[in-house]
Scaffold this motif. Structure first.
Motif, PDB file in Angstrom:
ATOM      1  N   ALA A  49       0.832  -1.206   0.000  1.00 19.28           N
ATOM      2  CA  ALA A  49       0.000   0.000   0.000  1.00 19.28           C
ATOM      3  C   ALA A  49       0.867   1.257   0.000  1.00 19.28           C
ATOM      4  O   ALA A  49       0.555   2.254  -0.676  1.00 19.28           O
ATOM      5  CB  ALA A  49      -0.942  -0.003   1.202  1.00 19.28           C
ATOM      6  N   LEU A  50       1.975   1.206   0.763  1.00 17.43           N
ATOM      7  CA  LEU A  50       2.877   2.362   0.800  1.00 17.43           C
ATOM      8  C   LEU A  50       3.489   2.627  -0.580  1.00 17.43           C
ATOM      9  O   LEU A  50       3.588   3.771  -1.029  1.00 17.43           O
ATOM     10  CB  LEU A  50       3.983   2.136   1.843  1.00 17.43           C
ATOM     11  CG  LEU A  50       3.534   2.074   3.308  1.00 17.43           C
ATOM     12  CD1 LEU A  50       4.717   1.746   4.201  1.00 17.43           C
ATOM     13  CD2 LEU A  50       2.913   3.415   3.717  1.00 17.43           C
ATOM     14  N   ILE A  51       3.898   1.544  -1.243  1.00 22.82           N
ATOM     15  CA  ILE A  51       4.492   1.687  -2.581  1.00 22.82           C
ATOM     16  C   ILE A  51       3.453   2.210  -3.573  1.00 22.82           C
ATOM     17  O   ILE A  51       3.727   3.095  -4.383  1.00 22.82           O
ATOM     18  CB  ILE A  51       5.069   0.340  -3.056  1.00 22.82           C
ATOM     19  CG1 ILE A  51       6.239  -0.084  -2.150  1.00 22.82           C
ATOM     20  CG2 ILE A  51       5.506   0.424  -4.503  1.00 22.82           C
ATOM     21  CD1 ILE A  51       6.775  -1.476  -2.447  1.00 22.82           C
ATOM     22  N   ALA A  52       2.245   1.666  -3.486  1.00 26.76           N
ATOM     23  CA  ALA A  52       1.174   2.109  -4.386  1.00 26.76           C
ATOM     24  C   ALA A  52       0.839   3.581  -4.147  1.00 26.76           C
ATOM     25  O   ALA A  52       0.595   4.345  -5.095  1.00 26.76           O
ATOM     26  CB  ALA A  52      -0.059   1.244  -4.188  1.00 26.76           C
ATOM     27  N   LEU A  53       0.860   3.989  -2.874  1.00 25.01           N
ATOM     28  CA  LEU A  53       0.571   5.392  -2.547  1.00 25.01           C
ATOM     29  C   LEU A  53       1.657   6.318  -3.076  1.00 25.01           C
ATOM     30  O   LEU A  53       1.374   7.398  -3.610  1.00 25.01           O
ATOM     31  CB  LEU A  53       0.427   5.537  -1.033  1.00 25.01           C
ATOM     32  CG  LEU A  53       0.088   6.950  -0.533  1.00 25.01           C
ATOM     33  CD1 LEU A  53      -1.238   7.423  -1.135  1.00 25.01           C
ATOM     34  CD2 LEU A  53       0.033   6.978   1.000  1.00 25.01           C
ATOM     35  N   GLN A  54       2.924   5.888  -2.953  1.00 23.00           N
ATOM     36  CA  GLN A  54       4.026   6.693  -3.478  1.00 23.00           C
ATOM     37  C   GLN A  54       3.903   6.877  -4.987  1.00 23.00           C
ATOM     38  O   GLN A  54       4.078   7.982  -5.513  1.00 23.00           O
ATOM     39  CB  GLN A  54       5.369   6.026  -3.130  1.00 23.00           C
ATOM     40  CG  GLN A  54       5.713   6.053  -1.648  1.00 23.00           C
ATOM     41  CD  GLN A  54       6.974   5.249  -1.339  1.00 23.00           C
ATOM     42  OE1 GLN A  54       7.615   4.705  -2.249  1.00 23.00           O
ATOM     43  NE2 GLN A  54       7.315   5.167  -0.067  1.00 23.00           N
ATOM     44  N   ASN A  55       3.599   5.806  -5.679  1.00 25.44           N
ATOM     45  CA  ASN A  55       3.453   5.880  -7.138  1.00 25.44           C
ATOM     46  C   ASN A  55       2.270   6.755  -7.544  1.00 25.44           C
ATOM     47  O   ASN A  55       2.345   7.509  -8.521  1.00 25.44           O
ATOM     48  CB  ASN A  55       3.292   4.481  -7.723  1.00 25.44           C
ATOM     49  CG  ASN A  55       4.581   3.670  -7.635  1.00 25.44           C
ATOM     50  OD1 ASN A  55       5.671   4.225  -7.649  1.00 25.44           O
ATOM     51  ND2 ASN A  55       4.446   2.356  -7.540  1.00 25.44           N
ATOM     52  N   LEU A  56       1.155   6.620  -6.765  1.00 27.68           N
ATOM     53  CA  LEU A  56      -0.015   7.425  -7.069  1.00 27.68           C
ATOM     54  C   LEU A  56       0.279   8.910  -6.853  1.00 27.68           C
ATOM     55  O   LEU A  56      -0.120   9.762  -7.660  1.00 27.68           O
ATOM     56  CB  LEU A  56      -1.201   6.974  -6.212  1.00 27.68           C
ATOM     57  CG  LEU A  56      -2.528   7.710  -6.472  1.00 27.68           C
ATOM     58  CD1 LEU A  56      -2.953   7.561  -7.932  1.00 27.68           C
ATOM     59  CD2 LEU A  56      -3.615   7.188  -5.534  1.00 27.68           C
ATOM     60  N   ASN A  57       0.998   9.218  -5.758  1.00 30.34           N
ATOM     61  CA  ASN A  57       1.370  10.612  -5.492  1.00 30.34           C
ATOM     62  C   ASN A  57       2.282  11.169  -6.596  1.00 30.34           C
ATOM     63  O   ASN A  57       2.152  12.327  -7.014  1.00 30.34           O
ATOM     64  CB  ASN A  57       2.065  10.735  -4.138  1.00 30.34           C
ATOM     65  CG  ASN A  57       1.096  10.578  -2.981  1.00 30.34           C
ATOM     66  OD1 ASN A  57      -0.110  10.802  -3.140  1.00 30.34           O
ATOM     67  ND2 ASN A  57       1.603  10.188  -1.820  1.00 30.34           N
ATOM     68  N   LYS A  58       3.209  10.335  -7.053  1.00 33.26           N
ATOM     69  CA  LYS A  58       4.102  10.748  -8.138  1.00 33.26           C
ATOM     70  C   LYS A  58       3.302  11.039  -9.405  1.00 33.26           C
ATOM     71  O   LYS A  58       3.542  12.031 -10.103  1.00 33.26           O
ATOM     72  CB  LYS A  58       5.140   9.658  -8.398  1.00 33.26           C
ATOM     73  CG  LYS A  58       6.128  10.010  -9.495  1.00 33.26           C
ATOM     74  CD  LYS A  58       7.134   8.891  -9.704  1.00 33.26           C
ATOM     75  CE  LYS A  58       8.093   9.239 -10.836  1.00 33.26           C
ATOM     76  NZ  LYS A  58       9.087   8.147 -11.080  1.00 33.26           N
ATOM     77  N   THR A  59       2.327  10.169  -9.700  1.00 30.93           N
ATOM     78  CA  THR A  59       1.483  10.378 -10.874  1.00 30.93           C
ATOM     79  C   THR A  59       0.681  11.671 -10.744  1.00 30.93           C
ATOM     80  O   THR A  59       0.551  12.442 -11.709  1.00 30.93           O
ATOM     81  CB  THR A  59       0.531   9.186 -11.073  1.00 30.93           C
ATOM     82  OG1 THR A  59       1.300   7.998 -11.258  1.00 30.93           O
ATOM     83  CG2 THR A  59      -0.360   9.400 -12.280  1.00 30.93           C
TER      84      THR A  59
END
Length: 278
Positions: free
Chosen positions: A11-21
């Motif tokens: 979830a942390l990795i997915a959140l980081q990627n979503l924030n980057k997007t």
């Protein structure tokens, strides 16, 4: 991978990627809204600085063009008046030559002299009226040539020389009190009139040459300003076709990122199934 209710690494990795997007999408939207790939020094300090310098030069050229436009107007007014003076001198010569006819009656000579006096007065009116924005290069009111801006640094100027055509000036030896009422007076006036016609025509030609020079430089300044605008655009303008494609890709990526985060957030639910029979 360790299952934990305290730490959800996916979830942390997915959140980081979503924030980057989301950050990338915000950047794309800014470029689309402003039309600029580089709108602040934060985007690219070096390019932004170069673009700002060129924008300063282009803004300065706008002032140069304004000055040259004023020069053009002053020269055009003076040129029109100068050509009118030349035409009036030609009409005067017609009257003076006619007045040299020794067979003229007193009445005819008086009429010719009246016409001549009217032309003299008209010449003065034309010269005095050749004013634009307070500047008149024909009536002797100016003491020095008028200078105008020629470059963005205000280091060079372009000049418009004075061409005084008023009565009694070096270029116009006719006087307000001149008369052709007698043959002797007409003969004397004709000599000065012929010299005046030559010098006035030369002065008007000089005004025309300077007006052409000013027009040519004004055209150059306009083209230079356009080139600078294009150059700045090449540095900072956004490619809207690319930004449109990038926006669509990021929108899909954003949706996928949100789904990935949702899946990652649901992973801890697996832990509950492990304790289902306890």
């Amino acid at each position: 991978m360790t299952l934990s209710v305290n730490t959800n690494q996916p979830a942390l990795i997915a959140l980081q990627n979503l924030n980057k997007t989301n950050d990338e999408m915000q950047g794309v939207q800014t470029r689309i809204n402003t039309g600029l790939a580089i709108s602040s020094a934060k985007d690219n300090a070096a390019v932004w600085s170069i673009a700002q310098d060129q924008q300063a030069d282009r803004s300065a050229l706008a002032s140069v063009k304004m000055s040259l436009d004023r020069a053009t107007s002053i020269a055009d007014v003076a040129l029109t008046a100068g050509e009118s003076v030349s035409d009036l001198l030609n009409l005067m010569r017609e009257k003076v030559v006619a007045a040299k006819d020794s067979s003229l009656s007193t009445q005819a000579r008086t009429a010719l002299n009246a016409d001549f006096q009217g032309l003299l007065s008209n010449l003065t009116q034309v010269v005095d009226s050749a004013t634009f924005d307070g500047a008149n290069i024909l009536d002797g009111s100016q003491t020095n040539a008028i200078t105008f801006l020629a470059d963005a640094d205000a280091q060079t100027v372009i000049s418009l020389n004075l061409q005084t055509l008023s009565l009694g000036s070096p270029k116009n030896s006719l006087l307000a009190g001149d008369s052709i009422a007698t043959l002797t007076q007409a003969t004397a006036v004709l000599t000065r009139l012929d010299a005046t016609i030559a010098t006035v025509n030369q002065a008007v030609g000089s005004i025309g040459s300077q007006a052409k020079q000013i027009d040519a430089h004004n055209t150059f300044v306009s083209k230079l300003s356009d080139v600078l605008e294009t150059g700045v655009g090449n540095l900072v303008d956004a490619d809207m076709a690319k930004e449109s494609a990038r926006l669509q890709a990021l929108q899909v990526k954003q949706q996928l990122g949100a789904q990935a985060l949702s899946i990652a957030n649901g992973a801890p639910q697996i832990i509950l199934s492990l304790f289902g029979n306890s």
